[in-house]
Design a protein around this motif. Structure first.
Motif, mmCIF file in Angstrom:
data_model
loop_
_atom_site.group_PDB
_atom_site.id
_atom_site.type_symbol
_atom_site.label_atom_id
_atom_site.label_comp_id
_atom_site.label_asym_id
_atom_site.label_seq_id
_atom_site.Cartn_x
_atom_site.Cartn_y
_atom_site.Cartn_z
ATOM 1 N N LYS A 136 0.837 -1.201 0.000
ATOM 2 C CA LYS A 136 0.000 0.000 0.000
ATOM 3 C C LYS A 136 0.878 1.259 0.000
ATOM 4 C CE LYS A 136 -4.110 1.672 2.290
ATOM 5 N NZ LYS A 136 -4.425 2.445 3.423
ATOM 6 N N ASP A 137 0.469 2.261 -0.758
ATOM 7 C CA ASP A 137 1.159 3.553 -0.840
ATOM 8 C C ASP A 137 2.546 3.487 -1.475
ATOM 9 O OD1 ASP A 137 -1.059 4.693 0.437
ATOM 10 O OD2 ASP A 137 -0.204 4.311 2.420
ATOM 11 N N HIS A 138 2.852 2.397 -2.170
ATOM 12 C CA HIS A 138 4.147 2.289 -2.851
ATOM 13 C C HIS A 138 3.926 1.784 -4.278
ATOM 14 C CE1 HIS A 138 6.750 3.118 0.607
ATOM 15 N NE2 HIS A 138 5.825 2.518 1.313
ATOM 16 N N PRO A 139 3.320 2.625 -5.145
ATOM 17 C CA PRO A 139 3.064 2.183 -6.515
ATOM 18 C C PRO A 139 4.376 1.982 -7.277
ATOM 19 C CG PRO A 139 2.604 4.521 -6.287
ATOM 20 C CD PRO A 139 2.931 4.016 -4.916
ATOM 21 N N ILE A 140 4.405 0.966 -8.124
ATOM 22 C CA ILE A 140 5.604 0.691 -8.915
ATOM 23 C C ILE A 140 5.199 0.479 -10.358
ATOM 24 C CG2 ILE A 140 7.413 -1.013 -9.335
ATOM 25 C CD1 ILE A 140 7.955 -1.134 -6.489
ATOM 26 N N ASP A 141 5.919 1.110 -11.256
ATOM 27 C CA ASP A 141 5.682 0.947 -12.679
ATOM 28 C C ASP A 141 6.604 -0.165 -13.170
ATOM 29 O OD1 ASP A 141 5.471 1.079 -15.400
ATOM 30 O OD2 ASP A 141 6.007 3.198 -15.581
ATOM 31 N N ALA A 142 6.015 -1.288 -13.587
ATOM 32 C CA ALA A 142 6.805 -2.449 -14.019
ATOM 33 C C ALA A 142 7.764 -2.090 -15.150
ATOM 34 C CB ALA A 142 5.876 -3.580 -14.445
ATOM 35 N N ALA A 143 7.391 -1.102 -15.972
ATOM 36 C CA ALA A 143 8.226 -0.711 -17.120
ATOM 37 C C ALA A 143 9.552 -0.088 -16.682
ATOM 38 C CB ALA A 143 7.461 0.257 -18.008
ATOM 39 N N THR A 144 9.618 0.401 -15.433
ATOM 40 C CA THR A 144 10.839 1.064 -14.959
ATOM 41 C C THR A 144 11.802 0.098 -14.274
ATOM 42 O OG1 THR A 144 9.913 1.578 -12.772
ATOM 43 C CG2 THR A 144 9.542 3.200 -14.536
ATOM 44 N N LEU A 145 11.394 -1.150 -14.101
ATOM 45 C CA LEU A 145 12.226 -2.107 -13.365
ATOM 46 C C LEU A 145 13.386 -2.601 -14.223
ATOM 47 C CD1 LEU A 145 9.434 -4.185 -11.591
ATOM 48 C CD2 LEU A 145 10.865 -2.396 -10.601
ATOM 49 N N PRO A 146 14.573 -2.735 -13.603
ATOM 50 C CA PRO A 146 15.713 -3.240 -14.361
ATOM 51 C C PRO A 146 15.569 -4.732 -14.686
ATOM 52 C CG PRO A 146 16.330 -2.878 -12.070
ATOM 53 C CD PRO A 146 14.920 -2.392 -12.221
ATOM 54 N N LYS A 147 16.429 -5.200 -15.584
ATOM 55 C CA LYS A 147 16.439 -6.610 -15.974
ATOM 56 C C LYS A 147 16.645 -7.472 -14.715
ATOM 57 C CE LYS A 147 19.044 -9.634 -19.096
ATOM 58 N NZ LYS A 147 19.534 -10.618 -18.125
ATOM 59 N N GLY A 148 15.920 -8.568 -14.634
ATOM 60 C CA GLY A 148 16.071 -9.460 -13.484
ATOM 61 C C GLY A 148 15.155 -9.128 -12.315
ATOM 62 N N VAL A 149 14.401 -8.011 -12.446
ATOM 63 C CA VAL A 149 13.452 -7.642 -11.388
ATOM 64 C C VAL A 149 12.043 -7.743 -11.960
ATOM 65 C CG1 VAL A 149 12.694 -5.856 -9.763
ATOM 66 C CG2 VAL A 149 15.121 -6.064 -10.347
ATOM 67 N N MET A 150 11.200 -8.506 -11.272
ATOM 68 C CA MET A 150 9.838 -8.752 -11.760
ATOM 69 C C MET A 150 8.833 -8.220 -10.750
ATOM 70 S SD MET A 150 8.176 -12.543 -11.957
ATOM 71 C CE MET A 150 6.423 -12.751 -11.848
ATOM 72 N N LEU A 151 7.800 -7.561 -11.250
ATOM 73 C CA LEU A 151 6.718 -7.120 -10.366
ATOM 74 C C LEU A 151 5.653 -8.206 -10.366
ATOM 75 C CD1 LEU A 151 5.508 -4.831 -8.636
ATOM 76 C CD2 LEU A 151 4.433 -3.965 -10.712
ATOM 77 N N ALA A 152 5.356 -8.745 -9.191
ATOM 78 C CA ALA A 152 4.326 -9.785 -9.083
ATOM 79 C C ALA A 152 2.978 -9.083 -8.998
ATOM 80 C CB ALA A 152 4.562 -10.634 -7.837
ATOM 81 N N SER A 153 2.212 -9.151 -10.072
ATOM 82 C CA SER A 153 0.900 -8.506 -10.018
ATOM 83 C C SER A 153 -0.032 -9.423 -9.239
ATOM 84 C CB SER A 153 0.370 -8.249 -11.424
ATOM 85 O OG SER A 153 0.283 -9.459 -12.131
ATOM 86 N N MET A 154 -0.417 -8.972 -8.078
ATOM 87 C CA MET A 154 -1.283 -9.758 -7.203
ATOM 88 C C MET A 154 -2.045 -8.808 -6.308
ATOM 89 S SD MET A 154 1.915 -11.301 -5.094
ATOM 90 C CE MET A 154 1.601 -11.433 -3.381
ATOM 91 N N ARG A 155 -3.043 -9.343 -5.646
ATOM 92 C CA ARG A 155 -3.850 -8.479 -4.792
ATOM 93 C C ARG A 155 -3.029 -7.967 -3.608
ATOM 94 N NH1 ARG A 155 -7.000 -12.098 -0.476
ATOM 95 N NH2 ARG A 155 -7.317 -10.064 0.447
ATOM 96 N N LEU A 156 -3.475 -6.866 -3.080
ATOM 97 C CA LEU A 156 -2.833 -6.251 -1.935
ATOM 98 C C LEU A 156 -3.401 -6.887 -0.669
ATOM 99 C CD1 LEU A 156 -0.845 -3.885 -1.659
ATOM 100 C CD2 LEU A 156 -2.812 -2.378 -1.420
#
Length: 193
Positions: A136-156
């Motif tokens: 919560k309160d820490h939005p992340i744009d997956a497009a800005t993540l470096p190689k090797g870092v994955m954003l797990a899209s899941m419920r909060l």
């Protein structure tokens, strides 16, 4: 046989249903074989934590909460490393002790927001995969993540250990927030004045 292991570090003060549900989702999304709940003896960022329950009691609750979970394990690995325990040091030791396994670091978006403050942050990214879960309160744009870092899209998951500790101190029920197997321990350990 080499395994893909996710490392889910935290104080788990106490472990709760949100942690376990998140681990199940990360197991699937990261195509991991196991997730190790790395019970942290002392987070370098939380040196002032005064309500941190004894290491062994937090480990005991984590082990009990994960009984019957085939792919989720409680680990006291960091208890045996020099303090304070930095993630880079832990990863180095694990890679030496388990050379056949591949480790992925699982961290919250709040930790990713502070990534530049992490000890050996760049080295971690060069050698290990990182999976970031939403907070919560820490939005992340997956497009800005470096190689090797994955954003797990899941419920909060809105459950928090601090809220559980507060509720227990106030005599409120936390039966819906922690696994039934550890409810008596949570009430006993955190209900003390």
């Amino acid at each position: 046989m080499n395994k893909k292991i996710g490392l889910f570090g935290g104080s788990f003060n106490p472990i709760h249903k949100g942690h376990i549900a998140m681990a199940h989702e990360m197991l699937r999304k990261g195509h991991l074989d196991e997730i190790w709940f790395m019970v942290s003896p002392l987070n370098p960022f939380k040196k002032e934590a005064t309500d941190l329950l004894d290491d062994d009691l937090r480990l005991e609750m984590t082990q009990k909460a994960l009984e019957g979970e085939a792919h989720l394990k409680a680990s006291d690995y960091e208890f045996h490393l020099p303090k304070p325990s930095y993630t880079w040091d832990t990863l180095q030791h694990l890679s030496t002790d388990f050379p056949q396994d591949e480790f992925t670091l699982l961290i919250g978006a709040d930790n990713w927001s502070a990534w530049d403050r992490w000890y050996h942050a760049e080295d971690i990214l060069s050698h290990y995969a990182v999976m970031v879960y939403p907070r919560k309160d820490h939005p992340i744009d997956a497009a800005t993540l470096p190689k090797g870092v994955m954003l797990a899209s899941m419920r909060l998951y809105e459950v928090s250990s601090s809220d559980i500790r507060k509720r227990v101190k106030e005599g409120q029920s936390v039966a819906d927030l922690v696994p039934e197997s550890i409810l008596p321990l949570v009430e006993k350990y955190y209900g003390r004045k």
